[in-house]
Write an enzyme that holds these catalytic residues in place. Structure first.
Site, PDB file in Angstrom:
ATOM      1  CD  GLU A 119      -2.940  -1.202   2.261  1.00  0.00           C
ATOM      2  OE1 GLU A 119      -4.062  -1.656   2.047  1.00  0.00           O
ATOM      3  OE2 GLU A 119      -2.565  -0.830   3.386  1.00  0.00           O
ATOM      4  CB  CYS A 132       2.810   7.495   3.433  1.00  0.00           C
ATOM      5  SG  CYS A 132       3.285   6.285   4.666  1.00  0.00           S
ATOM      6  CB  CYS A 139       7.240  -5.388   8.907  1.00  0.00           C
ATOM      7  SG  CYS A 139       8.623  -4.558   9.724  1.00  0.00           S
ATOM      8  CB  CYS A 143       6.159  -2.665  16.384  1.00  0.00           C
ATOM      9  SG  CYS A 143       7.873  -2.371  15.887  1.00  0.00           S
ATOM     10  CB  CYS A 146       2.889  -1.827  13.944  1.00  0.00           C
ATOM     11  SG  CYS A 146       3.034  -1.659  12.157  1.00  0.00           S
ATOM     12  N   GLY A 198       6.806  -1.925   6.205  1.00  0.00           N
ATOM     13  CA  GLY A 198       8.175  -2.420   6.184  1.00  0.00           C
ATOM     14  C   GLY A 198       9.174  -1.552   6.925  1.00  0.00           C
ATOM     15  CD  GLU A 199      13.386  -0.423   9.928  1.00  0.00           C
ATOM     16  OE1 GLU A 199      12.606  -0.055  10.811  1.00  0.00           O
ATOM     17  OE2 GLU A 199      14.181   0.359   9.374  1.00  0.00           O
ATOM     18  CB  SER A 230       9.900   6.303   9.683  1.00  0.00           C
ATOM     19  OG  SER A 230       9.576   5.841  10.977  1.00  0.00           O
ATOM     20  CB  SER A 252       9.486   3.872  15.551  1.00  0.00           C
ATOM     21  OG  SER A 252       8.988   4.159  14.273  1.00  0.00           O
ATOM     22  CG  PHE A 253      12.461   7.214  21.236  1.00  0.00           C
ATOM     23  CD1 PHE A 253      13.719   6.777  20.867  1.00  0.00           C
ATOM     24  CD2 PHE A 253      12.262   7.622  22.548  1.00  0.00           C
ATOM     25  CE1 PHE A 253      14.767   6.740  21.782  1.00  0.00           C
ATOM     26  CE2 PHE A 253      13.302   7.597  23.474  1.00  0.00           C
ATOM     27  CZ  PHE A 253      14.543   7.159  23.097  1.00  0.00           C
ATOM     28  CG  HIS A 254       6.890   4.165  19.330  1.00  0.00           C
ATOM     29  ND1 HIS A 254       6.330   5.324  18.847  1.00  0.00           N
ATOM     30  CD2 HIS A 254       7.080   3.377  18.234  1.00  0.00           C
ATOM     31  CE1 HIS A 254       6.198   5.232  17.530  1.00  0.00           C
ATOM     32  NE2 HIS A 254       6.645   4.079  17.138  1.00  0.00           N
ATOM     33  CG  ASN A 329      -3.765   5.953  13.583  1.00  0.00           C
ATOM     34  OD1 ASN A 329      -4.595   6.825  13.836  1.00  0.00           O
ATOM     35  ND2 ASN A 329      -2.565   6.236  13.120  1.00  0.00           N
ATOM     36  CB  CYS A 372       0.655   6.246  11.258  1.00  0.00           C
ATOM     37  SG  CYS A 372       2.116   6.961  10.629  1.00  0.00           S
TER      38      CYS A 372
END
Ligand code: SAH
Ligand code: SF4
Length: 398
Positions: A119, A132, A139, A143, A146, A198-199, A230, A252-254, A329, A372
């Site tokens: 996507e 985006c 991935c 996480c 996600c 994906g990373e 990112s 992506s700290f989080h 989200n 996201c």
């Protein structure tokens, strides 16, 4: 399932397909760097002394004018055009569906070689627009908040498939220039973020080559300061990103403790907060960029306390940074809830008072699941169960 013990490498289960060699046997020119295009033309018999000029001409047709048919490349001799058509192609992923949100966000489902789907999301804003894009099908990382992380990795995207996402968006938005038309300074696709599926740093070479094509000043011309990559924190590739791509970096700290980050972003078990911060400290200097964006997803009761906010600003002290707060989200089966609005604002306030910009990211395209972390192609059935997601997050299962 991945072995998540702290010392175990987080491996990639990647199927590599030959680059730019589709089934039909023709070499796809999309996504080749200038050097790659040069080599391909020489291999096809273009004399050395002409190759540089031919690269420039073909490059302009493909990336400035958006031409897909060699016959339309009118500044090339007819027999040369015929040779190109025989040996090469200008191929993009196929758009399967396009959804348009009430807020104007567009989500494209694309089919790529092997029948896989990824996507891409276009987010229009005033005087600019952000695309985006995805870098992998699924991935390898897991996480826990996600949606993409619930989809097993199928493969890395090729450089052609990554550049192709930008070209397809320009097709759909009608953004290729008309010959002779006055130059329009307002770009529809003005910014690119590698924040789709994906990373990106687990597909480094393809992402780098694709961004070289996207940044090139004689084609798509999206400058490195308008591209944000990112990463969840693939530490060994961060300095390389600065040196070989030079785009802006988001991380992506989080979470503000290793305990919580281990659960949210499991790659933290491999490279913890301290190691990550050390790599980030060097990034602005190495990439000659101003600041790093710290992404922070707001999860109710998990990482959203005042204490977290204060710990966050202590941790990042000395790093030029902006903190992007992302209201979680939700997706079907997600083991978390979005923090209350007052909580997000209180958190933002503490960060702001410590001297950092702390924008709260407005969720876009929620009605079409384009926000996201919601991207996940419906056809990839290798879906983890709720219990698996919860177990990986170290939560007691539902
Ligand atoms: N793999 C990369 C880039 C893709 S995700 C990375 O992890 O950085 C883009 C951003 O969306 C990341 O910051 C990611 O952590 C965040 N994200 C993922 N799922 C989300 C969700 N459900 N709600 C809000 N943000 C999410
Ligand atoms: Fe992968 Fe990024 Fe999602 Fe983590 S947040 S699972 S790294 S796409």
């Amino acid at each position: 399932m991945t072995d998540e013990s702290p010392s175990a490498p987080i491996t990639q289960d990647v199927v590599t397909i030959p680059r730019n060699l589709p089934a039909g046997g023709k070499v796809n020119l999309v996504g080749l760097t200038r050097e790659g295009l040069h080599d391909a033309l020489i291999a096809a018999g273009t004399p050395e002394r002409q190759a540089k000029m031919r690269v420039g001409q073909i490059w302009q047709w493909i990336y400035h004018w958006g031409v897909r048919d060699f016959a339309a490349m009118t500044n090339l001799a007819k027999d040369y055009r015929a040779m190109l058509a025989e040996r090469f192609e200008i191929a993009l992923p196929e758009i399967v569906t396009r959804q348009v949100s009430a807020d104007g966000t567009r989500k494209y489902l694309l089919r790529i070689a092997g029948g896989h789907e990824v996507e891409t999301v276009y987010i229009p804003e005033e005087n600019r627009g952000t695309l985006c894009i995805s870098s992998q099908v699924g991935c390898t990382l897991t996480c826990s908040f996600c949606h993409t992380g619930t989809q097993k990795l199928v493969r890395n995207l090729t450089a052609a498939e990554i550049v192709g996402q930008v070209m397809l968006a320009r097709d759909d938005l009608g953004e290729w220039p008309e010959p002779g038309a006055p130059k329009d300074e307002t770009r529809l696709v003005s910014n690119v973020v590698l924040m789709g599926m994906g990373e990106p740093l687990y597909n480094f070479e393809n992402v780098r080559d694709a961004m070289k094509v996207v940044m090139d000043g004689e084609g798509l011309t999206i400058s490195r300061r308008r591209i944000t990559l990112s990463t969840s924190g693939v530490v060994p590739e961060i300095a390389r990103t600065a040196e070989e791509i030079g785009c802006l970096l988001a991380v992506s700290f989080h979470a503000t403790t290793d305990d919580v980050r281990d659960k949210l972003v499991p790659i933290n078990k491999r490279w913890n907060i301290e190691t990550l911060l050390a790599a980030l400290r060097d990034y602005p200097r190495l990439s000659n960029s101003e600041r790093i964006t710290f992404e922070y997803v707001m999860l109710k009761g998990v990482n959203d306390s005042d204490e977290d906010a204060r710990r966050l600003v202590r941790l990042i002290r000395g790093i030029p940074a902006k903190i992007n707060l992302i209201p979680f989200n939700e997706w079907p089966g997600a083991p978390y809830q979005r923090s209350d609005w007052e909580r997000i604002e209180a958190f933002a306030d503490i960060v702001y008072k410590a001297g950092y910009a702390s924008p709260i990211r407005t969720p876009r395209g929620e009605d079409i699941m384009a926000a996201c972390g919601q991207l996940k192609s419906a056809t990839e059935r290798a879906r983890k169960s709720r219990a698996e997601i919860a177990a990986e997050a170290g939560l007691s299962g539902p």
